[in-house]
Design a protein around this motif. Structure first.
Motif, PDB file in Angstrom:
ATOM      1  N   SER A   7       0.844  -1.193   0.000  1.00 17.79           N
ATOM      2  CA  SER A   7       0.000   0.000   0.000  1.00 17.79           C
ATOM      3  C   SER A   7       0.881   1.245   0.000  1.00 17.79           C
ATOM      4  O   SER A   7       2.000   1.223   0.543  1.00 17.79           O
ATOM      5  CB  SER A   7      -0.918   0.003   1.239  1.00 17.79           C
ATOM      6  N   PRO A   8       0.407   2.302  -0.651  1.00 13.93           N
ATOM      7  CA  PRO A   8      -0.777   2.331  -1.501  1.00 13.93           C
ATOM      8  C   PRO A   8      -0.511   1.618  -2.822  1.00 13.93           C
ATOM      9  O   PRO A   8       0.622   1.268  -3.117  1.00 13.93           O
ATOM     10  CB  PRO A   8      -0.985   3.834  -1.722  1.00 13.93           C
ATOM     11  N   ARG A   9      -1.519   1.386  -3.595  1.00 16.43           N
ATOM     12  CA  ARG A   9      -1.335   0.780  -4.914  1.00 16.43           C
ATOM     13  C   ARG A   9      -0.919   1.837  -5.936  1.00 16.43           C
ATOM     14  O   ARG A   9      -0.184   1.516  -6.880  1.00 16.43           O
ATOM     15  CB  ARG A   9      -2.620   0.100  -5.368  1.00 16.43           C
ATOM     16  N   TYR A  10      -1.374   3.046  -5.741  1.00  8.81           N
ATOM     17  CA  TYR A  10      -1.012   4.158  -6.624  1.00  8.81           C
ATOM     18  C   TYR A  10      -0.697   5.373  -5.758  1.00  8.81           C
ATOM     19  O   TYR A  10      -1.372   5.613  -4.766  1.00  8.81           O
ATOM     20  CB  TYR A  10      -2.173   4.497  -7.579  1.00  8.81           C
ATOM     21  N   THR A  13       3.240  11.990  -6.050  1.00  6.44           N
ATOM     22  CA  THR A  13       3.861  12.888  -5.093  1.00  6.44           C
ATOM     23  C   THR A  13       4.692  13.921  -5.839  1.00  6.44           C
ATOM     24  O   THR A  13       4.947  13.785  -7.031  1.00  6.44           O
ATOM     25  CB  THR A  13       4.720  12.112  -4.082  1.00  6.44           C
ATOM     26  N   GLU A  14       5.119  14.924  -5.119  1.00  2.15           N
ATOM     27  CA  GLU A  14       5.916  15.974  -5.750  1.00  2.15           C
ATOM     28  C   GLU A  14       7.393  15.789  -5.454  1.00  2.15           C
ATOM     29  O   GLU A  14       7.770  15.215  -4.414  1.00  2.15           O
ATOM     30  CB  GLU A  14       5.458  17.335  -5.235  1.00  2.15           C
ATOM     31  N   THR A  15       8.207  16.306  -6.324  1.00  2.00           N
ATOM     32  CA  THR A  15       9.650  16.266  -6.126  1.00  2.00           C
ATOM     33  C   THR A  15      10.016  16.866  -4.777  1.00  2.00           C
ATOM     34  O   THR A  15       9.482  17.916  -4.394  1.00  2.00           O
ATOM     35  CB  THR A  15      10.353  17.067  -7.235  1.00  2.00           C
ATOM     36  N   GLY A  16      10.880  16.167  -4.062  1.00  4.87           N
ATOM     37  CA  GLY A  16      11.345  16.661  -2.775  1.00  4.87           C
ATOM     38  C   GLY A  16      10.572  16.146  -1.571  1.00  4.87           C
ATOM     39  O   GLY A  16      11.039  16.258  -0.436  1.00  4.87           O
ATOM     40  N   ARG A  17       9.430  15.574  -1.797  1.00  6.40           N
ATOM     41  CA  ARG A  17       8.633  15.064  -0.675  1.00  6.40           C
ATOM     42  C   ARG A  17       9.126  13.688  -0.241  1.00  6.40           C
ATOM     43  O   ARG A  17       9.678  12.932  -1.032  1.00  6.40           O
ATOM     44  CB  ARG A  17       7.159  14.992  -1.049  1.00  6.40           C
ATOM     45  N   GLN A  18       8.874  13.387   1.009  1.00  3.72           N
ATOM     46  CA  GLN A  18       9.156  12.050   1.525  1.00  3.72           C
ATOM     47  C   GLN A  18       7.919  11.177   1.330  1.00  3.72           C
ATOM     48  O   GLN A  18       6.791  11.632   1.568  1.00  3.72           O
ATOM     49  CB  GLN A  18       9.510  12.103   3.019  1.00  3.72           C
ATOM     50  N   VAL A  19       8.143   9.957   0.881  1.00  6.09           N
ATOM     51  CA  VAL A  19       7.018   9.044   0.709  1.00  6.09           C
ATOM     52  C   VAL A  19       7.427   7.651   1.166  1.00  6.09           C
ATOM     53  O   VAL A  19       8.582   7.239   0.973  1.00  6.09           O
ATOM     54  CB  VAL A  19       6.539   9.044  -0.762  1.00  6.09           C
ATOM     55  N   THR A  20       6.510   6.966   1.801  1.00 11.08           N
ATOM     56  CA  THR A  20       6.777   5.607   2.290  1.00 11.08           C
ATOM     57  C   THR A  20       5.826   4.626   1.648  1.00 11.08           C
ATOM     58  O   THR A  20       4.609   4.835   1.639  1.00 11.08           O
ATOM     59  CB  THR A  20       6.653   5.539   3.820  1.00 11.08           C
ATOM     60  N   LYS A  70       9.749  -5.529  12.360  1.00  8.77           N
ATOM     61  CA  LYS A  70       8.951  -6.748  12.520  1.00  8.77           C
ATOM     62  C   LYS A  70       9.106  -7.627  11.285  1.00  8.77           C
ATOM     63  O   LYS A  70       9.217  -7.113  10.172  1.00  8.77           O
ATOM     64  CB  LYS A  70       7.470  -6.405  12.697  1.00  8.77           C
ATOM     65  N   THR A  71       9.066  -8.926  11.473  1.00  8.99           N
ATOM     66  CA  THR A  71       9.253  -9.857  10.365  1.00  8.99           C
ATOM     67  C   THR A  71       8.278  -9.597   9.228  1.00  8.99           C
ATOM     68  O   THR A  71       8.637  -9.699   8.054  1.00  8.99           O
ATOM     69  CB  THR A  71       9.059 -11.307  10.852  1.00  8.99           C
ATOM     70  N   GLU A  72       7.044  -9.229   9.549  1.00  2.67           N
ATOM     71  CA  GLU A  72       6.012  -9.151   8.521  1.00  2.67           C
ATOM     72  C   GLU A  72       5.989  -7.860   7.735  1.00  2.67           C
ATOM     73  O   GLU A  72       5.327  -7.776   6.708  1.00  2.67           O
ATOM     74  CB  GLU A  72       4.629  -9.388   9.151  1.00  2.67           C
ATOM     75  N   ASN A  73       6.705  -6.840   8.192  1.00  4.31           N
ATOM     76  CA  ASN A  73       6.641  -5.537   7.516  1.00  4.31           C
ATOM     77  C   ASN A  73       8.000  -5.103   6.996  1.00  4.31           C
ATOM     78  O   ASN A  73       9.023  -5.279   7.678  1.00  4.31           O
ATOM     79  CB  ASN A  73       6.118  -4.466   8.472  1.00  4.31           C
ATOM     80  N   PHE A  74       7.978  -4.492   5.825  1.00  2.00           N
ATOM     81  CA  PHE A  74       9.239  -4.037   5.230  1.00  2.00           C
ATOM     82  C   PHE A  74       8.962  -2.755   4.441  1.00  2.00           C
ATOM     83  O   PHE A  74       8.845  -2.772   3.216  1.00  2.00           O
ATOM     84  CB  PHE A  74       9.799  -5.135   4.324  1.00  2.00           C
ATOM     85  N   PRO A  75       8.855  -1.618   5.120  1.00  2.00           N
ATOM     86  CA  PRO A  75       8.560  -0.361   4.428  1.00  2.00           C
ATOM     87  C   PRO A  75       9.764   0.185   3.675  1.00  2.00           C
ATOM     88  O   PRO A  75      10.918   0.023   4.110  1.00  2.00           O
ATOM     89  CB  PRO A  75       8.159   0.578   5.571  1.00  2.00           C
ATOM     90  N   LEU A  76       9.477   0.840   2.578  1.00  2.00           N
ATOM     91  CA  LEU A  76      10.498   1.499   1.753  1.00  2.00           C
ATOM     92  C   LEU A  76      10.198   2.987   1.731  1.00  2.00           C
ATOM     93  O   LEU A  76       9.089   3.395   1.402  1.00  2.00           O
ATOM     94  CB  LEU A  76      10.443   0.952   0.317  1.00  2.00           C
ATOM     95  N   THR A  77      11.185   3.796   2.102  1.00  2.00           N
ATOM     96  CA  THR A  77      11.000   5.243   2.152  1.00  2.00           C
ATOM     97  C   THR A  77      11.885   5.939   1.135  1.00  2.00           C
ATOM     98  O   THR A  77      13.079   5.647   1.037  1.00  2.00           O
ATOM     99  CB  THR A  77      11.306   5.784   3.557  1.00  2.00           C
ATOM    100  N   LEU A  78      11.269   6.823   0.380  1.00  2.00           N
ATOM    101  CA  LEU A  78      12.010   7.735  -0.485  1.00  2.00           C
ATOM    102  C   LEU A  78      12.141   9.031   0.303  1.00  2.00           C
ATOM    103  O   LEU A  78      11.145   9.697   0.588  1.00  2.00           O
ATOM    104  CB  LEU A  78      11.252   7.986  -1.783  1.00  2.00           C
ATOM    105  N   THR A 107       3.254  -1.160  -6.392  1.00  2.00           N
ATOM    106  CA  THR A 107       2.815   0.222  -6.163  1.00  2.00           C
ATOM    107  C   THR A 107       3.320   1.055  -7.323  1.00  2.00           C
ATOM    108  O   THR A 107       4.522   1.078  -7.587  1.00  2.00           O
ATOM    109  CB  THR A 107       3.380   0.786  -4.848  1.00  2.00           C
ATOM    110  N   ARG A 108       2.401   1.705  -7.992  1.00  2.00           N
ATOM    111  CA  ARG A 108       2.798   2.594  -9.090  1.00  2.00           C
ATOM    112  C   ARG A 108       2.994   3.992  -8.523  1.00  2.00           C
ATOM    113  O   ARG A 108       2.033   4.616  -8.065  1.00  2.00           O
ATOM    114  CB  ARG A 108       1.749   2.604 -10.190  1.00  2.00           C
ATOM    115  N   LEU A 109       4.233   4.456  -8.530  1.00  2.00           N
ATOM    116  CA  LEU A 109       4.582   5.766  -7.957  1.00  2.00           C
ATOM    117  C   LEU A 109       4.940   6.732  -9.074  1.00  2.00           C
ATOM    118  O   LEU A 109       5.782   6.425  -9.927  1.00  2.00           O
ATOM    119  CB  LEU A 109       5.768   5.634  -7.001  1.00  2.00           C
TER     120      LEU A 109
END
Lengths: 112, 117
Positions: A7-10, A13-20, A70-78, A107-109
């Motif tokens: 999540s999210p699936r789509y 965001t704007e250049t310079g923003r942080q997104v997870t 946690k084993t079940e979660n693996f977030p990716l942050t830009l 996720t289409r970013l």
């Protein structure tokens, strides 16, 4: 039996923003991975994790940060999104190495 | 270095034709694994097969078959009597050892298969 979800699936965001981007798996797989898919490049590994609190870089890690408390979660942050990070991001997990990996729906970013 | 080459970018066939998707790989590892994944128009990635470097037996699963030849570093995928539902992007992948902490996958760029009725 949800398997692996993203999540999210789509996301736009704007250049310079942080997104997870979030990734959650219900199989208790040890290994988790983040890939990006770009036209002409196939899928490329960004980061991976062998277990909770163990992460390492893949082919294209610059501009990304991961965590795995946690084993079940693996977030990716830009941390500061750039247009070159416009892509489809896939999370995957595998029970052990070198078993097959099972992928989330992606996720289409878009970074404007 | 690890590398996977899928030379066929796009293939178009008519239903019931047989089609072979080529995959050539490079690796210095003596033990490695090869995979095929399917990505239908809906976008998800579906695992099809895993093959280890010790097992050169061909594999058949319904209309799908795989031919692994170590001598030519190839792992080709054949669909017999293709159907419209086979239309997808197919990826070949090679295992990549990650700092002794497991393996990830090196993907080819994919072959887009279009099957028309």
């Amino acid at each position: 039996d949800a398997g692996i979800t993203q999540s999210p699936r789509y996301k736009i965001t704007e250049t310079g923003r942080q997104v997870t981007l979030m990734c959650h798996q219900t199989w208790s797989h040890s290994y988790m991975f983040w890939y990006r898919q770009d036209l002409g490049h196939g899928l490329r590994l960004i980061y991976y994790s062998a277990a909770a609190d163990i992460t390492d870089k893949g082919e294209v890690p610059d501009g990304y940060v991961v965590s795995r408390s946690k084993t079940e979660n693996f977030p990716l942050t830009l941390e500061s999104a750039t247009r070159s990070q416009t892509s489809v991001y896939f999370c995957a997990s595998s029970e052990s190495s070198p078993h097959e990996q099972y992928f989330g729906p992606g996720t289409r970013l878009t970074v404007t | 270095a690890q590398k996977v080459t899928q030379a066929q970018t796009e293939i178009s066939v008519v239903e019931k034709e047989d089609v072979t998707l080529d995959c050539v790989y490079e690796t210095r590892d003596t033990t490695y694994y090869l995979f095929w994944y399917k990505q239908p128009p809906s976008g998800e990635l579906v695992f099809l097969i895993r093959r280890n470097s010790f097992d050169e037996q061909n594999e058949i699963s319904g209309r799908y078959s795989w031919n692994f030849q170590k001598s030519t570093s190839s792992f080709n995928f054949t669909i017999t009597a293709s159907q419209v539902v086979d239309s997808a992007v197919y990826f070949c992948a090679l295992s990549w050892v990650l700092n002794q902490a497991g393996t990830a996958l090196i993907f080819g760029k994919g072959t887009t298969l279009s099957v028309s009725s």
